[in-house]
Design a protein around this motif. Structure first.
Motif, mmCIF file in Angstrom:
data_model
loop_
_atom_site.group_PDB
_atom_site.id
_atom_site.type_symbol
_atom_site.label_atom_id
_atom_site.label_comp_id
_atom_site.label_asym_id
_atom_site.label_seq_id
_atom_site.Cartn_x
_atom_site.Cartn_y
_atom_site.Cartn_z
ATOM 1 N N GLU A 183 0.807 -1.214 0.000
ATOM 2 C CA GLU A 183 0.000 0.000 0.000
ATOM 3 C C GLU A 183 0.840 1.265 0.000
ATOM 4 O O GLU A 183 0.409 2.300 -0.503
ATOM 5 C CB GLU A 183 -0.932 0.005 1.216
ATOM 6 N N ASP A 184 2.054 1.195 0.590
ATOM 7 C CA ASP A 184 2.898 2.387 0.655
ATOM 8 C C ASP A 184 3.922 2.449 -0.479
ATOM 9 O O ASP A 184 4.824 3.279 -0.469
ATOM 10 C CB ASP A 184 3.609 2.474 2.004
ATOM 11 N N ASP A 185 3.779 1.567 -1.462
ATOM 12 C CA ASP A 185 4.671 1.584 -2.617
ATOM 13 C C ASP A 185 4.464 2.889 -3.389
ATOM 14 O O ASP A 185 3.326 3.302 -3.631
ATOM 15 C CB ASP A 185 4.359 0.387 -3.522
ATOM 16 N N MET A 190 1.698 7.070 -7.473
ATOM 17 C CA MET A 190 1.907 7.500 -8.857
ATOM 18 C C MET A 190 0.694 7.150 -9.710
ATOM 19 O O MET A 190 0.209 7.958 -10.511
ATOM 20 C CB MET A 190 3.169 6.821 -9.423
ATOM 21 N N LEU A 191 0.171 5.942 -9.508
ATOM 22 C CA LEU A 191 -0.985 5.484 -10.277
ATOM 23 C C LEU A 191 -2.216 6.319 -9.935
ATOM 24 O O LEU A 191 -2.970 6.728 -10.820
ATOM 25 C CB LEU A 191 -1.250 4.003 -9.999
ATOM 26 N N LYS A 192 -2.423 6.608 -8.645
ATOM 27 C CA LYS A 192 -3.596 7.362 -8.220
ATOM 28 C C LYS A 192 -3.625 8.761 -8.839
ATOM 29 O O LYS A 192 -4.699 9.329 -9.053
ATOM 30 C CB LYS A 192 -3.638 7.454 -6.694
ATOM 31 N N ALA A 231 -7.542 1.302 -3.418
ATOM 32 C CA ALA A 231 -6.867 2.589 -3.617
ATOM 33 C C ALA A 231 -7.533 3.406 -4.727
ATOM 34 O O ALA A 231 -7.564 4.643 -4.659
ATOM 35 C CB ALA A 231 -5.391 2.359 -3.955
ATOM 36 N N LEU A 232 -8.056 2.735 -5.731
ATOM 37 C CA LEU A 232 -8.626 3.424 -6.889
ATOM 38 C C LEU A 232 -10.141 3.553 -6.833
ATOM 39 O O LEU A 232 -10.727 4.338 -7.576
ATOM 40 C CB LEU A 232 -8.245 2.680 -8.178
#
Length: 441
Positions: A183-185, A190-192, A231-232
């Motif tokens: 999750e903290d990658d 960047m993707l979000k 996340a998305l």
């Protein structure tokens, strides 16, 4: 914050400006055999331009589809929203010419300029193939159009020894399937912050991976689903949410307990079970919508669309919500048509369903589907589809919809005012919002 950028192939200068004859241009077509070149040149030299361009187009689109198949037929199906496609299917059976060009652009196989020119070539071929024989004696493909088409096909596709899918896409897909992302990658943040195209692509890759992988790759895919879907989720449009829910329903029906467990965990995290279809009845509607798209984007579309739309109407006017985005997109393709007009024989069938759509469902489509329906907002670069959209918006009073998406609201309001230039400008803005600004790498 860094974002993922849409890759584009470097501008190509495969065909120099000095190459101005069919013989000179075909000399740069590395993917054509000597016999192919001779046949094309002979057709051009004898004035049989339509025959030469049609033969050339067949070679071009086959080369493009062959390269796209290298990313995986199953993934191509996921990107198209096709639930019935797997790795054993023939790429030629699932991709129309327009879809092949669009996906080639999205995956960085060709540039957006090459894509625009290839679409124009295809539209020319389609236009002349659909003309009545009597009209065809008066209007034929001329030498300038034929030569431009030849240059487009060679410069965009056939002039490369082998068209390679962008390395970044291969790395992007491999990372999602070969390692578990925490999750903290930094990649998650960047993707979000990236354009919506990458959200859609991520969901497509992950759902395809869950469906086809086993062993360690399946474990990585399910772990990443549980990291990236939550996340998305808040920013996912309903088309992609239904895609996740459908994957769960399909896995449950197939008895894939490991996949069911992983997808269930992700859906519970986002309270996403509202997007799990109660049954797979929607698949029947999606397949019928796919048939409409295939007819619309294929050759002789003005003749073939009516039967496909009629088949969709026979399923009933109550379209299951999971299938609604695909069905309305297909019906809008028929209603808006292309730069040459619409298939008149299909309009009554399409209208019978469109007339049954409530204002709430129009709001659902406009707010949650249209912003990523590139097939539809991409039509607004052509005058006749724009004019037909203006007519539709005013006939259905769509400017009264309660909008949540500001850009779509501006688009519909421009149509309500019959401001076609503004409509085209906003459609270009939607393209940029979806893909991000194009950058050369």
């Amino acid at each position: 914050m860094a974002t993922i950028a849409l890759w584009q192939p470097a501008p190509n200068e495969i065909v120099p400006a000095t190459a101005k004859t069919p013989f000179a241009i075909t000399d740069y077509a590395l993917q054509l055999s000597k016999k192919d070149k001779q046949q094309i040149v002979a057709a051009f030299d004898s004035g049989h331009f339509e025959m030469g361009v049609t033969y050339l187009w067949g070679r071009t689109i086959n080369a493009l589809k062959k390269e796209l198949s290298n990313v995986g037929v199953g993934l191509i199906g996921e990107m198209l929203g096709r639930t019935d496609v797997d790795e054993d299917d023939d790429i030629n059976d699932i991709l129309t010419e327009r879809e092949a060009i669009r996906l080639a652009e999205e995956l960085g196989v060709i540039s957006s300029t090459d894509g625009m020119r290839l679409r124009h070539t295809y539209e020319l071929i389609t236009h002349f193939s659909q003309m009545d024989s009597d009209d065809g004696d008066l209007e034929k493909l001329n030498s300038h159009e034929a030569l431009a088409s030849l240059q487009t096909c060679v410069a965009g596709v056939l002039g490369r020894p082998k068209i390679e899918v962008a390395t970044k896409f291969i790395e992007f897909r491999a990372a999602l399937e070969s390692k578990s992302i925490s999750e903290d990658d930094p990649y998650v943040e960047m993707l979000k912050g990236s354009p919506y195209f990458f959200y859609k692509l991520t969901i497509s890759v992950l759902m395809n991976a869950a469906k086809k992988n086993v062993g360690a790759n399946l474990e990585h895919a399910l772990a990443n689903i549980n990291t990236l879907v939550p996340a998305l989720w808040d920013n996912l449009r309903h088309t992609e949410r239904w895609q996740v829910g459908h994957a769960y329903a399909e896995a449950y029906a197939d008895g894939k307990t490991t996949v069911v467990g992983g997808l269930k965990s992700a859906l519970l995290k986002v309270k996403g079970f509202d997007f799990v279809p109660e049954n797979l009845r929607s698949d029947t509607f999606v397949k019928a919508a796919d048939a409409v798209i295939k007819a619309h984007e294929g050759l002789n579309n003005f003749y073939n669309e009516a039967a496909a739309v009629k088949a969709l109407t026979r399923l009933g006017t109550t379209i299951p919500t999971p299938a609604f985005p695909a069905c309305l997109s297909a019906l809008l393709c028929v209603t808006l048509g292309n730069e040459y007009g619409v298939a008149w024989s299909a309009q009554a069938y399409a209208k019978s369903i469109l007339d049954s759509i409530t204002m709430e469902r129009w709001a659902y489509y406009l707010n949650n589907v249209l912003p990523s329906d590139t097939r539809i907002f991409g039509k607004f670069s052509s005058q006749k589809p724009r004019a037909n959209f203006v007519e539709l918006v005013n006939a259905k009073n769509l400017s009264q919809v309660e909008f949540k998406n500001k850009t779509v609201q501006q688009l519909v309001e421009a149509a309500a005012r019959s401001n076609e230039s503004k409509l085209a400008s906003i459609a270009a803005k939607m393209h940029e919002e979806y893909y991000g600004k194009l950058v050369k790498i």
